[in-house]
Design a protein around this motif. Structure first.
Motif, short mmCIF file in Angstrom:
data_model
loop_
_atom_site.label_atom_id
_atom_site.label_comp_id
_atom_site.label_asym_id
_atom_site.label_seq_id
_atom_site.Cartn_x
_atom_site.Cartn_y
_atom_site.Cartn_z
N TYR A 146 106.46 31.80 34.66
CA TYR A 146 106.52 30.51 34.87
C TYR A 146 105.83 30.20 33.51
N PHE A 147 105.22 31.22 32.84
CA PHE A 147 104.72 31.05 32.24
C PHE A 147 105.24 30.75 30.58
N HIS A 148 106.88 31.07 30.66
CA HIS A 148 107.68 31.46 29.10
C HIS A 148 108.04 29.95 30.33
N LEU A 149 108.18 29.76 30.88
CA LEU A 149 108.91 28.32 31.33
C LEU A 149 108.26 26.84 30.61
N VAL A 150 107.07 27.20 31.44
CA VAL A 150 105.77 25.70 30.70
C VAL A 150 105.31 25.66 29.44
N ASN A 151 105.71 27.18 28.69
CA ASN A 151 105.60 26.88 27.33
C ASN A 151 106.74 26.87 26.47
N GLU A 187 99.16 21.99 34.32
CA GLU A 187 97.86 22.17 34.96
C GLU A 187 98.60 22.85 36.62
N GLU A 188 99.41 22.12 37.45
CA GLU A 188 100.03 22.65 38.23
C GLU A 188 100.56 24.40 38.10
N VAL A 189 101.74 24.38 37.17
CA VAL A 189 102.08 25.51 36.37
C VAL A 189 101.41 26.78 36.37
N TYR A 190 100.33 26.00 35.69
CA TYR A 190 98.95 27.00 34.78
C TYR A 190 98.57 27.49 36.53
N LEU A 191 97.62 26.40 37.13
CA LEU A 191 97.02 26.49 38.36
C LEU A 191 97.84 28.10 39.19
N GLN A 192 99.12 27.93 39.21
CA GLN A 192 99.81 29.08 39.99
C GLN A 192 99.66 30.09 39.88
N LYS A 222 96.35 41.52 33.72
CA LYS A 222 95.31 41.53 33.31
C LYS A 222 95.67 40.75 32.21
N ALA A 223 96.23 41.81 30.82
CA ALA A 223 96.86 41.59 29.72
C ALA A 223 97.08 40.61 29.59
N ILE A 224 98.27 39.76 30.88
CA ILE A 224 98.82 38.33 30.06
C ILE A 224 97.55 37.28 30.79
N LEU A 225 97.25 37.53 31.52
CA LEU A 225 95.99 36.67 32.42
C LEU A 225 94.60 36.63 30.70
N SER A 226 94.54 37.54 30.23
CA SER A 226 94.12 36.94 29.15
C SER A 226 94.36 36.42 27.81
N ARG A 227 95.76 36.02 27.82
CA ARG A 227 97.00 35.91 26.93
C ARG A 227 97.06 34.19 27.77
N VAL A 228 96.66 33.70 28.88
CA VAL A 228 97.07 32.34 29.79
C VAL A 228 95.36 31.87 29.80
N TYR A 229 95.00 32.76 29.67
CA TYR A 229 93.09 31.75 29.62
C TYR A 229 92.76 31.25 27.80
N LEU A 230 93.96 32.28 27.34
CA LEU A 230 93.08 32.30 25.57
C LEU A 230 94.17 30.58 25.04
N TYR A 231 95.11 30.63 26.03
CA TYR A 231 96.47 29.34 25.55
C TYR A 231 95.28 28.25 26.13
N MET A 232 94.33 28.26 27.71
CA MET A 232 93.95 27.19 28.24
C MET A 232 92.04 26.76 27.27
N GLU A 233 92.30 27.91 26.27
CA GLU A 233 90.63 27.79 25.07
C GLU A 233 89.57 27.83 26.54
N ASN A 234 89.58 28.80 27.54
CA ASN A 234 88.76 29.68 28.34
C ASN A 234 88.38 30.46 28.09
N TRP A 235 87.69 30.79 27.04
CA TRP A 235 87.70 31.41 26.45
C TRP A 235 86.72 32.99 26.56
N ASP A 236 85.64 32.43 27.64
CA ASP A 236 85.11 33.19 28.07
C ASP A 236 85.67 34.29 29.02
N LYS A 237 87.37 33.63 29.98
CA LYS A 237 88.12 34.70 30.49
C LYS A 237 88.66 35.17 30.05
N ALA A 238 88.86 34.03 28.80
CA ALA A 238 89.72 35.34 27.51
C ALA A 238 89.50 36.52 27.43
N LEU A 239 88.12 36.34 26.83
CA LEU A 239 87.24 37.49 26.67
C LEU A 239 87.58 38.99 27.79
#
Length: 465
Positions: A146-151, A187-192, A222-239
């Motif tokens: 889903y991460f690739h599809l939505v992108n 947003e719905e896809v990212y939340l899922q 966890k690496a995928i989730l770091s990338r997801v948060y980076l794209y969402m600009e949720n810097w603290d969680k990406a970090l």
């Protein structure tokens, strides 16, 4: 294969996939899976979708590729793929570049396999810890698709309004409904995706089950989730998630010692997760099959000659016919088409967050931390005899250098450049080898067209404009 075929009796075709012959009829009295291990085999086959590579093919839409005169053996390939190179709306249609399901149909088939496993795990006999571990693995793999599809088909999360921008349809079970599926919002896809990853990480962390790096584990999640948060600009969680991975695995392969980052049989140092995907991989080691779209001068030029070892190791040079660098190759012949996740990405995620924090607030501690990560990576990539640590004080220069280092390191892998040019709003210019006409695309709001075959079979899908 008998088990995989038989269990498909229990599931429908997604209306959103659009393949009427995807399921085959079988006798109702054939043996059905009964054990957790049976579903594990389905996950390994239909979940992972080996042999299909929608990762490398996205390079053609970016500034990492250029057009060259096609050799006689690849003229048909040129005629097909030039539609993608020019971002033409008919790139996946029969009256254009021809139908290609790599970006839509293949990910959804992977999701179908994951949903099937998730649906029937509780009905199977077997050890509970294996069951729950497989549940986590299927959730993470579904989120990856889903991460690739939505992108591919939705505007980059940070470039539009994710609450209203159209993403892709979410289908979270394999049950028959008879409905045509509409597109959920970005947003719905990212939340899922986030929910699946968090749940999957917990399950994999709590239920230890031996896996090699050809299968997704909790670190990959966890690496995928770091990338997801980076794209969402949720810097603290990406970090935070980059930290979590690197605290457990921080290895980097020293290119000074030879080897390639995805030569899994001898240099697995920094691999977190890897799979081999041959279909869609365009770099040929046979000169007569050299592809018509190769590594761009812009990409080749960002490496310092005879200093940055990645230029000669990551890019395959086809000198026999003077066509330059044919493309990206980070494995040897037996593992040439590997795609996956490496520790290098986490260093770059963390460095980007620190750079942005320094640019925004000016705290020198973030500058120091960003440089530490960048220099740690570069000392394994630069010729030892010529290595000099980078030391930048201007915030924008630091961020620009970090993003350039990201392009150097991650080119050709799991759609990194495609996602980066979109989230960074880069304008890409393409030129066909036999034309002086420049084609430009603002990638910040660019999305791929849904194949016409798919929209015809599912009229509820709104086409991208």
């Amino acid at each position: 294969m008998m088990k995989i075929r038989n269990i498909y009796l229990l599931m429908p075709v997604f209306c959103l996939i659009g393949c009427s012959d995807f399921l085959e009829e079988s006798s109702q009295d054939e043996v059905r899976p009964a054990m957790v291990s049976d579903l594990e085999q389905i996950l390994l086959g239909d979940g992972y979708r080996d042999g299909h590579n929608f990762f490398y093919m996205s390079e053609i839409f970016t500034d990492n590729q250029k057009s060259v005169e096609p050799l006689s053996n690849v003229e048909d390939e040129y005629e097909q793929k030039k539609w993608r190179f020019l971002w033409d709306a008919k790139m996946f249609d029969d009256d254009g570049g021809g139908y290609n399901g790599e970006c839509w149909e293949i990910p959804y088939k992977g999701i179908l396999g994951c949903n099937l496993v998730l649906e029937y795990l509780d009905d199977m006999k077997g050890e509970d810890y294996i069951r729950e571990s497989l549940r986590g693995e299927a959730l993470i793999l579904r989120s990856w698709y889903y991460f690739h599809l939505v992108n591919f088909f939705g505007i980059a999360y940070n470039q539009g309004n994710p609450a209203t921008d159209l993403g892709v349809p979410l289908k979270l079970d394999p049950t028959v409904t008879g409905q045509f599926f509409t597109r959920n919002t970005v947003e719905e896809v990212y939340l899922q995706i986030e929910r699946d990853l968090l749940h999957g990480i917990r399950l994999l962390s709590e239920n230890k089950y031996d896996r090699n790096f050809f299968r997704i584990n909790h670190l990959a999640a966890k690496a995928i989730l770091s990338r997801v948060y980076l794209y969402m600009e949720n810097w603290d969680k990406a970090l935070a998630y980059a930290d979590s991975v690197l605290m457990e695995k921080s290895n980097l392969l020293d290119l000074n010692d030879g080897g390639r980052v995805y030569h899994t049989s001898s240099t697995p140092d920094e691999i977190i997760w890897a799979r081999e995907y041959n279909s869609g991989y365009e770099v040929s080691f046979q000169p007569r099959l050299s592809p018509p779209f190769i590594a761009s001068d812009d990409l080749v030029g960002i490496y310092t000659d005879n200093v940055d070892l990645r230029q000669k190791i990551y890019l395959y040079y086809d000198g026999s016919i003077t066509r330059g660098y044919a493309g990206v190759n980070k494995g040897y012949y037996d593992y040439a088409a590997i795609q996956g996740i490496r520790t290098a990405e986490l260093y770059l995620n963390r460095a980007e967050v620190y750079s942005r924090k320094y640019l925004a607030g000016g705290q020198d501690e973030f500058r120091v931390k960003a440089l530490a990560d960048l220099n740690e990576l570069r000392k394994y990539r630069i010729n030892k005899s010529k290595y000099i640590e980078v030391n930048l004080t201007d915030g924008q220069e630091l961020l620009d250098f970090c993003l350039l280092e990201r392009r150097r390191e991650l080119c050709g892998e799991t759609c990194h450049r495609w996602c980066d040019v979109r989230r960074l709003g880069v304008t890409v210019t393409h030129l066909l080898y036999d034309s002086s006409i420049e084609y430009q695309q603002d990638m910040g709001h660019y999305v791929l067209p849904i194949p016409k075959l798919i929209t015809e079979q599912n009229p509820a899908l709104e086409q991208n404009q």
